[in-house]
Design a protein around this motif. Structure first.
Motif, PDB file in Angstrom:
ATOM      1  N   ASP A  13       0.828  -1.203   0.000  1.00  0.00           N
ATOM      2  CA  ASP A  13       0.000   0.000   0.000  1.00  0.00           C
ATOM      3  C   ASP A  13       0.860   1.250   0.000  1.00  0.00           C
ATOM      4  N   LYS A  14       0.218   2.405  -0.242  1.00  0.00           N
ATOM      5  CA  LYS A  14       0.932   3.683  -0.251  1.00  0.00           C
ATOM      6  C   LYS A  14       0.619   4.425   1.047  1.00  0.00           C
ATOM      7  N   THR A  15       0.244   5.701   0.997  1.00  0.00           N
ATOM      8  CA  THR A  15      -0.124   6.418   2.223  1.00  0.00           C
ATOM      9  C   THR A  15      -1.601   6.784   2.161  1.00  0.00           C
ATOM     10  N   ILE A  16      -2.179   7.055   3.312  1.00  0.00           N
ATOM     11  CA  ILE A  16      -3.587   7.446   3.359  1.00  0.00           C
ATOM     12  C   ILE A  16      -3.790   8.766   2.626  1.00  0.00           C
ATOM     13  N   ALA A  17      -2.890   9.718   2.848  1.00  0.00           N
ATOM     14  CA  ALA A  17      -3.010  11.021   2.173  1.00  0.00           C
ATOM     15  C   ALA A  17      -2.971  10.851   0.662  1.00  0.00           C
ATOM     16  N   TYR A  18      -2.037  10.013   0.191  1.00  0.00           N
ATOM     17  CA  TYR A  18      -1.949   9.775  -1.252  1.00  0.00           C
ATOM     18  C   TYR A  18      -3.243   9.176  -1.770  1.00  0.00           C
TER      19      TYR A  18
ATOM     20  N   ILE B 183       3.774   9.460  -9.579  1.00  0.00           N
ATOM     21  CA  ILE B 183       4.717   9.619  -8.473  1.00  0.00           C
ATOM     22  C   ILE B 183       5.376   8.273  -8.151  1.00  0.00           C
ATOM     23  N   PRO B 184       6.712   8.193  -8.164  1.00  0.00           N
ATOM     24  CA  PRO B 184       7.380   6.930  -7.819  1.00  0.00           C
ATOM     25  C   PRO B 184       7.166   6.608  -6.347  1.00  0.00           C
ATOM     26  N   ARG B 185       7.247   5.330  -6.010  1.00  0.00           N
ATOM     27  CA  ARG B 185       6.978   4.910  -4.637  1.00  0.00           C
ATOM     28  C   ARG B 185       7.853   5.638  -3.622  1.00  0.00           C
ATOM     29  N   ASP B 186       9.093   5.882  -3.963  1.00  0.00           N
ATOM     30  CA  ASP B 186       9.982   6.539  -3.001  1.00  0.00           C
ATOM     31  C   ASP B 186       9.701   8.037  -2.860  1.00  0.00           C
ATOM     32  N   GLY B 187       8.728   8.530  -3.608  1.00  0.00           N
ATOM     33  CA  GLY B 187       8.344   9.937  -3.482  1.00  0.00           C
ATOM     34  C   GLY B 187       6.985  10.133  -2.835  1.00  0.00           C
ATOM     35  N   ILE B 188       6.302   9.045  -2.509  1.00  0.00           N
ATOM     36  CA  ILE B 188       4.936   9.110  -1.988  1.00  0.00           C
ATOM     37  C   ILE B 188       4.875   9.788  -0.617  1.00  0.00           C
TER      38      ILE B 188
END
Length: 216
Positions: A62-67, A111-116
């Motif tokens: 998963d990514k972030t809630i904000a994203y 957006i790449p994962r390391d920029g999330i």
């Protein structure tokens, strides 16, 4: 808040009736019931999370809630307003392009994962809630006023071209495919995805993140 199974059952009722004239009004009713359940998920997320929680990425899947909330809302704003209603996105008309403090105006797919995480930290979470609430209500009104005949409409070439020109979908290969994907659907198809299934997918992801970070 309704359970995952309850939301799934409502979606299935909506999905089964959306393509038929004699059940279209019932489909819209089920759509709005589902959307109410999705709104309750939004409210739960904003109630139990602090600003730091929105920017955490504890799960590899998963990514972030904000994203997720930004991504869901931008996509719905674009598809409901620019493609179905043929009007300006709330992102611009309500000033969220400034108040949200997002460094991008696109959907975020590029957006790449390391920029999330860094992207998520830049967002104003209070404004993100306001934006999500406004877009949810606006889309509900569009669907309430939609006829069965309208629901069979496909996106016009003019609206597709205007969307591309707006720059609100990145030309990055991880994002630009969305244009053809959306524009190949009818309005009813957009009601299914992204207005329903997309939210169910990513809001469930938000709940997984909450479950993880609140147990740490």
């Amino acid at each position: 808040m309704k359970s995952k199974q309850e939301r799934s059952d409502i979606f299935k009722l909506f999905q089964a009736s959306i393509k038929k004239r004699d059940s279209f009004d019932v489909a819209k009713q089920n759509f709005l019931v589902l959307r109410e359940a999705l709104s309750a998920m939004h409210e739960h997320i904003f109630t139990v999370c602090n600003d730091e929680d929105f920017c955490k990425m504890p799960l590899s899947t998963d990514k972030t809630i904000a994203y997720y909330l930004y991504h869901l809302t931008r996509i719905e704003d674009i598809t409901s307003n620019a493609l179905i209603a043929g009007k300006e996105q709330l992102f611009f008309t309500k000033g969220f392009d400034a108040s949200l403090k997002s460094p991008i105006i696109t959907t975020g797919n590029e957006i790449p994962r390391d920029g999330i995480v860094e992207f998520s930290k830049k967002l104003d979470i209070g404004q993100l809630k306001s934006y999500a609430t406004a877009v949810m209500a606006n889309t509900n009104e569009i669907v309430k006023n939609m006829s069965f005949e309208d629901s069979k409409t496909k996106i016009s070439t003019e609206r597709k071209a205007k969307l591309i020109k707006s720059g609100t979908v990145s030309t990055d290969e991880n994002a630009f495919w969305l244009v053809n994907y959306w524009c190949g659907k009818t309005y009813a198809g957009l009601m299914l995805m992204p207005f329903s299934r997309h939210h169910m997918l990513h809001l469930n992801g938000c709940l997984r993140i909450i479950d993880k970070i609140k147990k740490v």
